[in-house]
Design an enzyme around this catalytic site. Structure first.
Site, PDB file in Angstrom:
ATOM      1  N   GLY A  69       0.804  -1.221   0.000  1.00  0.00           N
ATOM      2  CA  GLY A  69       0.000   0.000   0.000  1.00  0.00           C
ATOM      3  C   GLY A  69       0.835   1.269   0.000  1.00  0.00           C
ATOM      4  O   GLY A  69       0.282   2.368   0.042  1.00  0.00           O
ATOM      5  N   GLU A  70       2.147   1.115  -0.046  1.00  0.00           N
ATOM      6  CA  GLU A  70       3.000   2.309   0.080  1.00  0.00           C
ATOM      7  C   GLU A  70       3.075   3.123  -1.221  1.00  0.00           C
ATOM      8  O   GLU A  70       3.659   4.199  -1.242  1.00  0.00           O
ATOM      9  CB  GLU A  70       4.389   1.903   0.570  1.00  0.00           C
ATOM     10  N   THR A  99       2.921  -1.745   7.662  1.00  0.00           N
ATOM     11  CA  THR A  99       2.939  -0.289   7.521  1.00  0.00           C
ATOM     12  C   THR A  99       1.566   0.301   7.823  1.00  0.00           C
ATOM     13  O   THR A  99       1.455   1.353   8.439  1.00  0.00           O
ATOM     14  CB  THR A  99       3.314   0.104   6.066  1.00  0.00           C
ATOM     15  N   TYR A 130       3.275  -0.603  12.451  1.00  0.00           N
ATOM     16  CA  TYR A 130       4.485   0.232  12.461  1.00  0.00           C
ATOM     17  C   TYR A 130       4.433   1.300  13.554  1.00  0.00           C
ATOM     18  O   TYR A 130       5.439   1.687  14.097  1.00  0.00           O
ATOM     19  CB  TYR A 130       4.628   0.950  11.112  1.00  0.00           C
ATOM     20  N   ARG A 163       9.310   5.600   7.752  1.00  0.00           N
ATOM     21  CA  ARG A 163       7.885   5.272   7.886  1.00  0.00           C
ATOM     22  C   ARG A 163       7.488   5.012   9.336  1.00  0.00           C
ATOM     23  O   ARG A 163       6.347   4.683   9.624  1.00  0.00           O
ATOM     24  CB  ARG A 163       7.551   4.037   7.039  1.00  0.00           C
ATOM     25  N   HIS A 195      10.534  -3.796  13.177  1.00  0.00           N
ATOM     26  CA  HIS A 195      10.925  -3.555  11.785  1.00  0.00           C
ATOM     27  C   HIS A 195      12.096  -2.578  11.808  1.00  0.00           C
ATOM     28  O   HIS A 195      11.973  -1.483  12.354  1.00  0.00           O
ATOM     29  CB  HIS A 195       9.740  -2.971  11.008  1.00  0.00           C
ATOM     30  N   HIS A 224      14.505  -7.856   9.373  1.00  0.00           N
ATOM     31  CA  HIS A 224      15.165  -7.249   8.197  1.00  0.00           C
ATOM     32  C   HIS A 224      16.639  -6.957   8.498  1.00  0.00           C
ATOM     33  O   HIS A 224      17.208  -5.997   7.956  1.00  0.00           O
ATOM     34  CB  HIS A 224      14.471  -5.953   7.736  1.00  0.00           C
ATOM     35  N   ARG A 227      19.187  -6.190   5.681  1.00  0.00           N
ATOM     36  CA  ARG A 227      18.816  -5.248   4.618  1.00  0.00           C
ATOM     37  C   ARG A 227      19.964  -4.348   4.177  1.00  0.00           C
ATOM     38  O   ARG A 227      19.923  -3.802   3.076  1.00  0.00           O
ATOM     39  CB  ARG A 227      17.593  -4.425   5.016  1.00  0.00           C
ATOM     40  N   ASP A 284       8.676 -12.354   5.318  1.00  0.00           N
ATOM     41  CA  ASP A 284       8.012 -11.066   5.054  1.00  0.00           C
ATOM     42  C   ASP A 284       6.979 -11.269   3.933  1.00  0.00           C
ATOM     43  O   ASP A 284       6.741 -10.368   3.121  1.00  0.00           O
ATOM     44  CB  ASP A 284       9.038  -9.987   4.673  1.00  0.00           C
TER      45      ASP A 284
HETATM   46 ZN    ZN Z   1       8.909  -4.754   7.943  1.00  0.00          ZN
END
Ligand code: ZN
Length: 389
Positions: A69-70, A99, A130, A163, A195, A224, A227, A284
């Protein structure tokens, strides 16, 4: 009753060729050559000669209700289907909002957990999203964990990310304490799944929280962790000090080009450092992933998948970097321990009958038993959701 015959069993430690006898969803015996001919009730036979048996995989971070949805409403990802898990060898899934904790609610997440259970999977969830203050069912995070059975902790709460809601250390500490107390009073893990974004602060907020001295490191599961290279090195130090670290297996080639540490390499590094017992991997799944064309321009969106979990974890085994029983812990024993999922992550008498059957050469997924029920046989999915053809 069901008997899985002649599988080479990894519990995840190697136990040799055994039969696994199952009654009412649990493993009741594991031994070579169990004779069921005199049993007073019919016993279904699953012949697994030549296959390897592992505990059903635990995927500890999945957007079961859909995520993303971002990029606006059109980029919201679809819900997880039971067949997605079966094809991925996953029998236990931990759901999280992500999110968007506004248009997706905790009530819907609880309902989705019940739906996956009713269709043959094991499922638990985190409360919150989040943001802080967290999205909850009851308006009280501790009450959610204590009183709503499928809720085992809080998450995924975003830190070190644009975010996030830029929580203060005090806010994080209060949330973690409430999750911990809710967990203690209900016999659940009460952990907080964090996150981690790409901001340079990395794991520093969690280090600060722990430095106050009253919350144990194992209370937090940062995800994550692969990352970017800096965050990955931090997560090795975090694990060396007694914390958990979680790697994300869903990826796109572009992420790796930009510095994401490939899961196979990350597992090898944890093994080398003697820290594999502090490591978990999760997919994820159902999160959105950007796709780029050859010029590096955004060309579309893909969806994270539970299938990435075993695909990534088997890589260092196939390349000879580490043995099956070691790599497999990151998706069986370790997440079950971190999340206090009794009966999960092990093949032993009394454990839940969740069994993954793998081909001997390529370690491909050939069969699956979920809660004592055959979910896949001969590579064919037999356990599907109500609307899956
Ligand atoms: Zn995440």
């Amino acid at each position: 009753m069901l008997i899985v015959k002649n599988a080479l069993v990894y519990a995840p430690e190697p136990l040799g060729v055994l039969d696994i006898l199952i009654a009412a969803g649990s493993i009741v015996a594991m031994a070579p050559g169990i004779d069921v001919s005199g049993f007073p009730c019919p016993v279904e036979v699953y012949e697994a000669e030549g296959l390897l048996a592992l505990p059903g995989l635990v995927d500890s971070h999945v957007h079961i209700l859909g995520g993303g949805g971002e990029g606006g409403f059109a980029t919201r990802t679809p819900e997880l289907l039971v067949g997605d898990c079966v094809r991925a060898g996953v029998t236990t899934v931990i759901g999280t909002l992500g999110t968007d904790g506004l248009a997706r609610s905790m009530e819907s997440l609880v309902a989705k957990a019940y739906s996956l259970r009713a269709q043959g999977l094991s499922c638990w969830i985190y409360t919150g999203s989040y943001r802080i203050p967290p999205a909850t069912v009851t308006g009280d995070l501790m009450k959610d964990i204590m009183m709503i059975e499928p809720i085992i902790g809080a998450g995924e709460v975003a830190i070190s990310d644009h975010r996030s809601s830029r929580p203060t250390i005090a806010e994080l500490g209060r949330l973690a304490s409430e999750a911990r107390l809710g967990g203690m009073l209900s016999g659940k893990a009460g952990i907080v799944n964090f996150h981690l974004g790409d901001a340079p602060a990395g794991l520093r907020p969690l280090e600060e929280l722990v430095s106050a001295g009253d919350l144990p490191r194992a209370q937090f599961i940062p995800t994550h962790c692969n990352r970017n290279p800096l965050l990955f090195e931090e997560s090795l130090r975090w694990a060396a000090a007694g914390g958990w670290a979680d790697l994300t297996t869903s990826t796109v080639p572009r992420f790796i080009e930009e510095g994401e540490v490939a899961v196979a390499e990350a597992i090898r590094r944890f093994h080398e450092a003697g820290l594999l017992d502090r490591l978990t991997c999760s997919s994820d799944g159902q999160g959105s992933l950007p796709l780029f064309d050859e010029k590096g321009v955004l060309a579309g969106l893909a969806i994270g998948s539970s299938s990435s979990l075993w695909a990534a974890v088997k890589e260092p085994i196939l390349s000879g970097s580490l043995p099956l029983e070691e790599a497999a812990k990151t998706v069986t024993l370790n997440p079950a321990r971190a999340l206090k999922l009794r009966g999960k992550g092990r093949l032993s008498v009394g454990a839940d009958a969740d069994i993954l059957l793998l081909g001997p050469g390529d370690l491909g997924i050939r069969g699956l038993v979920s809660g004592g029920r055959i979910a896949m046989a001969g590579g064919e999915v037999l356990m599907r959701g109500a609307f899956e053809a």
